[in-house]
Motif scaffolding. Structure first.
Motif, short mmCIF file in Angstrom:
data_model
loop_
_atom_site.label_atom_id
_atom_site.label_comp_id
_atom_site.label_asym_id
_atom_site.label_seq_id
_atom_site.Cartn_x
_atom_site.Cartn_y
_atom_site.Cartn_z
N MET A 110 0.96 -2.71 1.25
CA MET A 110 1.88 -3.81 1.46
C MET A 110 1.71 -4.93 0.42
O MET A 110 2.62 -5.70 0.18
CB MET A 110 1.71 -4.39 2.86
N ARG A 111 0.56 -5.00 -0.21
CA ARG A 111 0.33 -6.00 -1.24
C ARG A 111 0.92 -5.62 -2.58
O ARG A 111 1.13 -6.45 -3.44
CB ARG A 111 -1.18 -6.21 -1.43
N ARG A 112 1.22 -4.33 -2.76
CA ARG A 112 1.75 -3.83 -4.05
C ARG A 112 3.20 -4.26 -4.22
O ARG A 112 3.99 -4.24 -3.27
CB ARG A 112 1.68 -2.32 -4.10
N PRO A 113 3.56 -4.60 -5.45
CA PRO A 113 4.97 -4.91 -5.72
C PRO A 113 5.85 -3.69 -5.45
O PRO A 113 5.46 -2.57 -5.75
CB PRO A 113 4.99 -5.26 -7.20
N GLY A 114 6.98 -3.88 -4.85
CA GLY A 114 7.91 -2.81 -4.58
C GLY A 114 7.58 -2.01 -3.34
O GLY A 114 8.32 -1.11 -2.97
N ARG A 115 6.48 -2.27 -2.68
CA ARG A 115 6.05 -1.65 -1.43
C ARG A 115 6.54 -0.22 -1.27
O ARG A 115 7.66 0.02 -0.87
CB ARG A 115 6.51 -2.44 -0.23
N LEU A 126 -9.68 2.00 10.96
CA LEU A 126 -9.89 0.93 9.98
C LEU A 126 -9.54 1.39 8.57
O LEU A 126 -9.02 0.60 7.77
CB LEU A 126 -11.33 0.44 10.04
N SER A 127 -9.77 2.66 8.24
CA SER A 127 -9.41 3.18 6.91
C SER A 127 -7.91 3.13 6.70
O SER A 127 -7.43 2.70 5.65
CB SER A 127 -9.92 4.61 6.73
N CYS A 128 -7.15 3.57 7.69
CA CYS A 128 -5.68 3.53 7.60
C CYS A 128 -5.18 2.09 7.47
O CYS A 128 -4.29 1.80 6.67
CB CYS A 128 -5.05 4.18 8.82
N MET A 129 -5.73 1.21 8.29
CA MET A 129 -5.28 -0.18 8.27
C MET A 129 -5.57 -0.82 6.93
O MET A 129 -4.75 -1.58 6.40
CB MET A 129 -5.91 -0.96 9.42
N SER A 130 -6.71 -0.53 6.33
CA SER A 130 -7.06 -1.07 5.01
C SER A 130 -6.12 -0.54 3.94
O SER A 130 -5.65 -1.29 3.08
CB SER A 130 -8.50 -0.73 4.64
N MET A 131 -5.84 0.77 3.99
CA MET A 131 -4.93 1.37 3.01
C MET A 131 -3.51 0.81 3.18
O MET A 131 -2.83 0.53 2.19
CB MET A 131 -4.92 2.88 3.15
N PHE A 132 -3.08 0.64 4.41
CA PHE A 132 -1.76 0.07 4.68
C PHE A 132 -1.66 -1.35 4.15
O PHE A 132 -0.68 -1.72 3.52
CB PHE A 132 -1.48 0.10 6.19
N GLN A 133 -2.70 -2.14 4.37
CA GLN A 133 -2.73 -3.50 3.86
C GLN A 133 -2.61 -3.51 2.33
O GLN A 133 -1.85 -4.30 1.77
CB GLN A 133 -4.02 -4.19 4.30
N GLU A 134 -3.32 -2.62 1.67
CA GLU A 134 -3.25 -2.53 0.21
C GLU A 134 -1.85 -2.11 -0.25
O GLU A 134 -1.31 -2.67 -1.21
CB GLU A 134 -4.29 -1.53 -0.31
#
Length: 61
Positions: free
Chosen positions: A55-60, A45-53
């Protein structure tokens, strides 16, 4: 690019899928990864939350 690799859960209770960035030896959450081809249906869940964040950032990253 990101990939999924198996490693020990942060709780130490079994194996989970972790998110790993290219050219990294540990998961986004900091857990070490396993080289064996084990199987699991659980995800970190920690990895998935960080990954989601990420992907939300501009320029990914």
């Amino acid at each position: 690019m990101y990939e999924m690799r198996i490693g020990t859960a942060a709780t130490g209770t079994g194996l989970v899928w972790h998110v790993v960035g290219q050219d990294q030896s540990s998961a986004l959450c900091g857990q070490p990864l396993r080289e064996e081809n084990d199987e699991t249906d659980r995800h970190c869940l920690s990895c998935m939350s960080m990954f989601q964040e990420l992907m939300r950032r501009p320029g990914r990253a």
